[in-house]
Scaffold this motif. Structure first.
Motif, mmCIF file in Angstrom:
data_model
loop_
_atom_site.group_PDB
_atom_site.id
_atom_site.type_symbol
_atom_site.label_atom_id
_atom_site.label_comp_id
_atom_site.label_asym_id
_atom_site.label_seq_id
_atom_site.Cartn_x
_atom_site.Cartn_y
_atom_site.Cartn_z
ATOM 1 N N PRO A 82 6.257 16.205 37.673
ATOM 2 C CA PRO A 82 5.967 15.158 36.685
ATOM 3 C C PRO A 82 4.536 14.613 36.793
ATOM 4 O O PRO A 82 4.071 14.256 37.877
ATOM 5 N N LEU A 83 3.850 14.599 35.675
ATOM 6 C CA LEU A 83 2.519 14.020 35.577
ATOM 7 C C LEU A 83 2.497 13.242 34.267
ATOM 8 O O LEU A 83 1.885 13.646 33.280
ATOM 9 N N LEU A 84 3.219 12.129 34.275
ATOM 10 C CA LEU A 84 3.505 11.373 33.069
ATOM 11 C C LEU A 84 2.252 10.909 32.337
ATOM 12 O O LEU A 84 2.203 10.904 31.113
ATOM 13 N N ALA A 85 1.236 10.529 33.089
ATOM 14 C CA ALA A 85 0.027 9.977 32.477
ATOM 15 C C ALA A 85 -0.641 10.951 31.520
ATOM 16 O O ALA A 85 -1.303 10.531 30.556
ATOM 17 N N LEU A 86 -0.491 12.256 31.751
ATOM 18 C CA LEU A 86 -1.091 13.245 30.857
ATOM 19 C C LEU A 86 -0.593 13.088 29.424
ATOM 20 O O LEU A 86 -1.305 13.386 28.472
ATOM 21 N N GLY A 87 0.658 12.627 29.296
ATOM 22 C CA GLY A 87 1.229 12.464 27.964
ATOM 23 C C GLY A 87 0.473 11.475 27.105
ATOM 24 O O GLY A 87 0.481 11.586 25.873
ATOM 25 N N ALA A 88 -0.194 10.504 27.745
ATOM 26 C CA ALA A 88 -0.946 9.504 26.995
ATOM 27 C C ALA A 88 -2.144 10.109 26.279
ATOM 28 O O ALA A 88 -2.672 9.511 25.330
ATOM 29 N N VAL A 89 -2.579 11.292 26.713
ATOM 30 C CA VAL A 89 -3.702 11.982 26.074
ATOM 31 C C VAL A 89 -3.207 13.170 25.257
ATOM 32 O O VAL A 89 -3.646 13.398 24.129
ATOM 33 N N ILE A 90 -2.269 13.922 25.823
ATOM 34 C CA ILE A 90 -1.806 15.147 25.166
ATOM 35 C C ILE A 90 -0.942 14.858 23.952
ATOM 36 O O ILE A 90 -1.081 15.512 22.904
ATOM 37 N N MET A 91 -0.033 13.879 24.057
ATOM 38 C CA MET A 91 0.890 13.651 22.957
ATOM 39 C C MET A 91 0.200 13.137 21.684
ATOM 40 O O MET A 91 0.584 13.536 20.579
ATOM 41 N N PRO A 92 -0.818 12.264 21.767
ATOM 42 C CA PRO A 92 -1.546 11.926 20.533
ATOM 43 C C PRO A 92 -2.197 13.155 19.896
ATOM 44 O O PRO A 92 -2.244 13.265 18.659
ATOM 45 N N LEU A 93 -2.692 14.091 20.730
ATOM 46 C CA LEU A 93 -3.280 15.321 20.208
ATOM 47 C C LEU A 93 -2.215 16.164 19.518
ATOM 48 O O LEU A 93 -2.437 16.683 18.419
ATOM 49 N N ALA A 94 -1.049 16.299 20.157
ATOM 50 C CA ALA A 94 0.043 17.065 19.554
ATOM 51 C C ALA A 94 0.503 16.412 18.255
ATOM 52 O O ALA A 94 0.785 17.111 17.265
ATOM 53 N N PHE A 95 0.582 15.092 18.255
ATOM 54 C CA PHE A 95 0.968 14.371 17.035
ATOM 55 C C PHE A 95 -0.031 14.624 15.914
ATOM 56 O O PHE A 95 0.344 14.928 14.777
ATOM 57 N N GLY A 96 -1.326 14.523 16.227
ATOM 58 C CA GLY A 96 -2.357 14.726 15.217
ATOM 59 C C GLY A 96 -2.348 16.144 14.665
ATOM 60 O O GLY A 96 -2.466 16.347 13.445
ATOM 61 N N LEU A 97 -2.214 17.134 15.551
ATOM 62 C CA LEU A 97 -2.172 18.526 15.106
ATOM 63 C C LEU A 97 -0.962 18.794 14.210
ATOM 64 O O LEU A 97 -1.069 19.453 13.169
ATOM 65 N N THR A 98 0.194 18.255 14.617
ATOM 66 C CA THR A 98 1.421 18.490 13.857
ATOM 67 C C THR A 98 1.383 17.795 12.506
ATOM 68 O O THR A 98 1.785 18.363 11.483
ATOM 69 N N LEU A 99 0.895 16.559 12.494
ATOM 70 C CA LEU A 99 0.802 15.826 11.231
ATOM 71 C C LEU A 99 -0.184 16.512 10.291
ATOM 72 O O LEU A 99 0.094 16.669 9.089
ATOM 73 N N ALA A 100 -1.331 16.943 10.835
ATOM 74 C CA ALA A 100 -2.311 17.652 10.015
ATOM 75 C C ALA A 100 -1.725 18.950 9.473
ATOM 76 O O ALA A 100 -1.939 19.303 8.307
ATOM 77 N N ALA A 101 -0.951 19.648 10.304
ATOM 78 C CA ALA A 101 -0.320 20.891 9.859
ATOM 79 C C ALA A 101 0.637 20.642 8.708
ATOM 80 O O ALA A 101 0.698 21.419 7.747
ATOM 81 N N SER A 102 1.391 19.543 8.765
ATOM 82 C CA SER A 102 2.352 19.235 7.707
ATOM 83 C C SER A 102 1.656 18.891 6.394
ATOM 84 O O SER A 102 2.227 19.052 5.323
ATOM 85 N N VAL A 103 0.410 18.423 6.492
ATOM 86 C CA VAL A 103 -0.342 18.031 5.293
ATOM 87 C C VAL A 103 -1.036 19.234 4.651
ATOM 88 O O VAL A 103 -1.022 19.390 3.423
ATOM 89 N N VAL A 104 -1.648 20.101 5.479
ATOM 90 C CA VAL A 104 -2.460 21.195 4.934
ATOM 91 C C VAL A 104 -1.741 22.540 4.924
ATOM 92 O O VAL A 104 -2.294 23.535 4.474
#
Length: 274
Positions: free
Chosen positions: A89-111
């Motif tokens: 477990p390296l929970l703190a990484l999620g604070a950086v990685i998950m916003p990136l995953a969210f942004g990529l996924t949301l952008a993918a759903s739009v374009v």
């Protein structure tokens, strides 16, 4: 339906970001970690079903447009991050990685747009091999970049004597540096295999030598060279800490410029493929 699933996955990734932030700020991180794992699992499941539905619809690996490529990259990023959490477990990484995953996924759903036929230039058995290796390498570099960002944040906190502040859940500098180094090694291996598969593909397709001047290829070689120099520097010159973290972030920045610039401008073989 697949777009609905993709946006549902984006929503769960956003919630996972909140859980990761809770874990950093909380003294007891058991609950945030369990919550993060459930959110990650649910989001990745929706995401995988969305990709599978598109693959069945188009009859090939869904990478025929920019949105499909972003979606696949986001799914691989989340999958690798989930594997990291299961191993150690390296929970703190999620604070950086998950916003990136969210942004990529949301952008993918739009374009993403509707299903498109696969361009002739991409019709090859090497397509899934080359793309998956390249995107897995990008995902590994993204995780290394995230660890490097946390390294710089933690270093600044310690230098300003704020080690007992709200962000007391950040890992040690040594752990972040070592983790980033390991991710870089795996990322470089995957990128190298991706480059080799691309060369084999170009040879079998009998493309002319112009592909070597393709902007995406040039950016990729720049990133490959940068990370080779960084890893070599760590072994021979003892490059560690801030310098290594900054070079890691710079390399991923070049990947982002390549990914967005080449595809949006439609330049070169890779850009025109979309």
């Amino acid at each position: 339906m697949e777009i609905v699933l993709l946006r549902g996955a984006a929503g769960l990734y956003l919630a996972a970001t909140v859980a990761a932030l809770m874990g950093i700020a909380s003294i007891r991180r058991d609950f945030p970690h369990r919550l993060l794992m459930w959110l990650l699992g649910g989001g990745l499941l929706l995401h995988a079903v969305s990709i599978l539905m598109r693959a069945v619809l188009v009859g090939h690996l869904p990478v025929a447009n920019f949105g499909e490529g972003l979606s696949l990259l986001a799914a691989l990023l989340v999958g690798l991050f989930l594997a990291v959490q299961l191993r150690g477990p390296l929970l703190a990484l999620g604070a950086v990685i998950m916003p990136l995953a969210f942004g990529l996924t949301l952008a993918a759903s739009v374009v993403k747009g509707g299903a498109q036929p696969l361009p002739d230039v991409l019709r090859s058995v090497w397509l899934p091999v080359h793309v998956l290796l390249a995107l897995l390498g990008d995902a590994a570099f993204a995780i290394a970049c995230s660890a490097s960002i946390l390294y710089l944040v933690q270093e600044r906190r310690l230098k300003t004597h704020r080690g007992r502040g709200v962000l007391h859940g950040l890992p040690s500098l040594e752990r972040l540096d070592s983790f980033s180094h390991n991710c870089l090694k795996w990322g470089l291996i995957l990128l190298t295999l991706g480059i080799v598969s691309g060369i084999v593909w170009a040879h079998e397709a009998e493309w002319d030598s112009a592909w070597m001047a393709d902007p995406k290829v040039l950016f990729t070689m720049l990133v490959w060279t940068l990370y080779v120099v960084l890893l070599q520097g760590r072994m021979t010159a003892g490059w560690r800490g801030r310098w290594a973290a900054q070079l890691t972030i710079a390399g991923f920045a070049a990947i982002v410029v390549s990914l967005v610039g080449v595809n949006l401008l439609g330049i070169g073989i890779h850009g025109k493929a979309y």
